[in-house]
Design an enzyme around this catalytic site. Structure first.
Site, PDB file in Angstrom:
ATOM      1  CG  HIS A  66       9.224  -7.681   5.414  1.00  0.00           C
ATOM      2  ND1 HIS A  66       9.665  -8.087   4.180  1.00  0.00           N
ATOM      3  CD2 HIS A  66      10.341  -7.528   6.193  1.00  0.00           C
ATOM      4  CE1 HIS A  66      10.995  -8.163   4.209  1.00  0.00           C
ATOM      5  NE2 HIS A  66      11.421  -7.826   5.410  1.00  0.00           N
ATOM      6  CB  ALA A  67       4.921  -5.885  10.499  1.00  0.00           C
ATOM      7  NE  ARG A  68       6.412  -1.841   4.399  1.00  0.00           N
ATOM      8  CZ  ARG A  68       7.067  -0.712   4.166  1.00  0.00           C
ATOM      9  NH1 ARG A  68       6.635   0.420   4.686  1.00  0.00           N
ATOM     10  NH2 ARG A  68       8.151  -0.701   3.418  1.00  0.00           N
ATOM     11  CD  GLU A  69       6.213  -7.842   2.790  1.00  0.00           C
ATOM     12  OE1 GLU A  69       6.270  -9.078   2.813  1.00  0.00           O
ATOM     13  OE2 GLU A  69       7.182  -7.117   2.491  1.00  0.00           O
ATOM     14  NE  ARG A 124      11.882  -3.935   5.335  1.00  0.00           N
ATOM     15  CZ  ARG A 124      11.844  -4.597   4.191  1.00  0.00           C
ATOM     16  NH1 ARG A 124      10.768  -4.572   3.439  1.00  0.00           N
ATOM     17  NH2 ARG A 124      12.881  -5.290   3.774  1.00  0.00           N
ATOM     18  CG  ASN A 141      13.833 -11.844   4.017  1.00  0.00           C
ATOM     19  OD1 ASN A 141      14.087 -12.995   4.406  1.00  0.00           O
ATOM     20  ND2 ASN A 141      13.622 -11.547   2.745  1.00  0.00           N
ATOM     21  CG  HIS A 194       8.458 -11.832   1.686  1.00  0.00           C
ATOM     22  ND1 HIS A 194       9.133 -10.947   2.491  1.00  0.00           N
ATOM     23  CD2 HIS A 194       8.948 -13.058   2.014  1.00  0.00           C
ATOM     24  CE1 HIS A 194       9.982 -11.597   3.266  1.00  0.00           C
ATOM     25  NE2 HIS A 194       9.889 -12.889   2.993  1.00  0.00           N
ATOM     26  CE1 TYR A 196       4.496  -2.829  -4.981  1.00  0.00           C
ATOM     27  CE2 TYR A 196       4.695  -2.638  -2.605  1.00  0.00           C
ATOM     28  CZ  TYR A 196       4.863  -2.103  -3.872  1.00  0.00           C
ATOM     29  OH  TYR A 196       5.393  -0.847  -4.011  1.00  0.00           O
ATOM     30  CE1 TYR A 246      15.667  -6.167  -3.134  1.00  0.00           C
ATOM     31  CE2 TYR A 246      14.587  -4.746  -4.722  1.00  0.00           C
ATOM     32  CZ  TYR A 246      14.554  -5.463  -3.555  1.00  0.00           C
ATOM     33  OH  TYR A 246      13.405  -5.500  -2.805  1.00  0.00           O
ATOM     34  CD  GLU A 268       8.662 -10.100  -2.550  1.00  0.00           C
ATOM     35  OE1 GLU A 268       7.682  -9.504  -2.060  1.00  0.00           O
ATOM     36  OE2 GLU A 268       9.782 -10.120  -2.025  1.00  0.00           O
TER      37      GLU A 268
END
Lengths: 306, 94
Positions: A66-69, A124, A141, A194, A196, A246, A268
């Site tokens: 995920h790009a923003r992580e 993301r 993902n 990943h 958070y 989830y 995470e």
């Protein structure tokens, strides 16, 4: 690589240059290959870290789904640095690298990562164009063939959890999956990093049932998060994805497990919400140090349980 | 397109206590541009699971007002995302 710093967030060009330099500087321990190209044509570099010589079992680890992580690619770089610097002086690392290979994919979603540096820090997904839609990108993902596009995924191209047109529709996920399939006989562990929320998860996420290896994976996770917490007392929760957070279909850890990679985990990383995706650079070192302990624990388990 | 800036954007946390509050968050998401940070999407919201989401500047007041009307407690995790992103680069060696 000019401007590269393990305690800063590095842009893609700097990371790409770093992959070349760390391989050139450590020819006996690190080699670089290309496993594919992204939608926008960038090379997907993979580092193989381990004492060169005979073929060994391997651990595959990827970062930057995920790009923003941003903390995720920072960890992959940190891991390679630690492995290289401690080889020959740290008995545990030396043994790991003598007996295992680590395949490290520093950034999976390179186009997305570049986009977070240039246009939208909160992006993301990938950056591929979707047919019959003005919306861009697929959630990598949610793009794997593991209960694909059922629960916890969207078939709406405008959604941040869009599963794509078909499993592995994205060049990036296809390249990753093809590589693991090609090395299926030697890859014994799959780790995906990943952020958070501070969790260590294992299959399944796409269904509520437990894997046949649940007890062992749970036991490994418990010990790994204890190792992680031993440094700065950072608390992680752990368990199967579906039970712990989830249901979410199409994840790479579920796919790898169903392929036969028994030791399949999702990290995470920090934090639990104070900073979220905006984790300050001043926390890179501590986050990576503690995560390294957990990864090392898992790798040792893989080594001792071939 | 111009690079997106995050001035005045906030990140909220709510913990829906029951299905009614879950449905409220879902309706909020259907009427507002919400970027879910945790969980990943609106479909994964359930009672007792905290929900972190980003709201753009022009909708912040509406969201706060709707949450207050509903009587839902919320926490502002990040008050101004642009400032948080500037502080992200706190390694002065740059």
């Amino acid at each position: 690589a000019i401007g590269h710093n393990y305690e800063k967030y590095n842009n893609w060009d700097t990371i790409a240059a770093w992959t070349a330099s760390i391989a050139a500087e450590n020819p006996d321990l690190v080699s670089r290959s290309q496993i594919g190209t992204t939608y926008e044509g960038r090379p997907m570099y993979l580092l193989k870290v381990g004492k060169s010589g005979s073929s060994k079992n391997a651990v595959f680890m990827d970062c930057g789904f995920h790009a923003r992580e941003w903390i995720s690619p920072a960890f992959c770089q940190w891991f390679v640095k630690e492995a290289v610097n401690k080889y020959g002086t740290d008995n545990e690392i030396t043994s790991l690298l003598n007996n295992l290979d680590f395949y490290i994919l520093p950034v999976v979603n390179i186009d997305g990562y570049v986009y977070t540096w240039t246009n939208n820090r909160m992006w993301r997904k990938t950056r591929s164009k979707n047919a019959n839609s003005n919306c861009i990108g697929t959630d990598p993902n949610r793009n794997f063939d593991a209960g694909w596009c059922t629960v916890g995924a969207s078939n709406n191209p405008c959604s941040d959890t869009y599963c794509g047109s078909v499993p592995e529709s994205e060049k990036e996920t296809k390249a990753l999956a093809d590589f693991i399939r090609s090395k299926k006989s030697t890859i014994k562990a799959y780790l995906t990093i990943h952020s958070y929320s501070q969790m260590l998860l294992f299959p399944y996420s796409y269904k509520s049932s437990l894997t046949k290896d649940h007890a062992e994976l749970n036991s490994i996770s418990k010990a790994a998060v204890n190792q992680l917490a031993s440094l700065y007392n950072t608390k992680y929760t752990y368990g199967s994805g579906a039970a712990t957070i989830y249901l979410a279909a199409g994840g790479s850890d579920d796919w790898a497990y169903d392929l036969g990679v028994k030791y399949s985990f999702t990290f995470e990383l920090r934090d639990t919400g104070r900073y979220g995706f905006a984790l300050p650079e001043s926390q890179i070192k501590a986050t990576c140090e503690e995560t390294f302990l957990a990864v090392k624990y898992i790798a040792n388990h893989v080594l001792n349980n071939p | 397109a111009e690079p997106h800036t995050f001035h005045g954007e906030k990140v909220f946390r709510v913990i829906p206590k029951n299905e009614e509050e879950v449905e409220f968050i879902k309706s909020l998401a259907s009427n507002t541009e919400i970027d879910f940070w945790f969980p990943d999407s609106v479909t994964q919201i359930r009672p007792s699971l905290h929900v972190d989401f980003r709201v753009e500047f022009h909708q912040v007041l509406d969201v706060q007002s709707l949450l207050a009307q509903k009587g839902m407690k919320y926490e502002v995790l990040i008050n101004n995302l642009e400032l948080a992103l500037e502080k992200e680069f706190d390694n002065n060696a740059r």
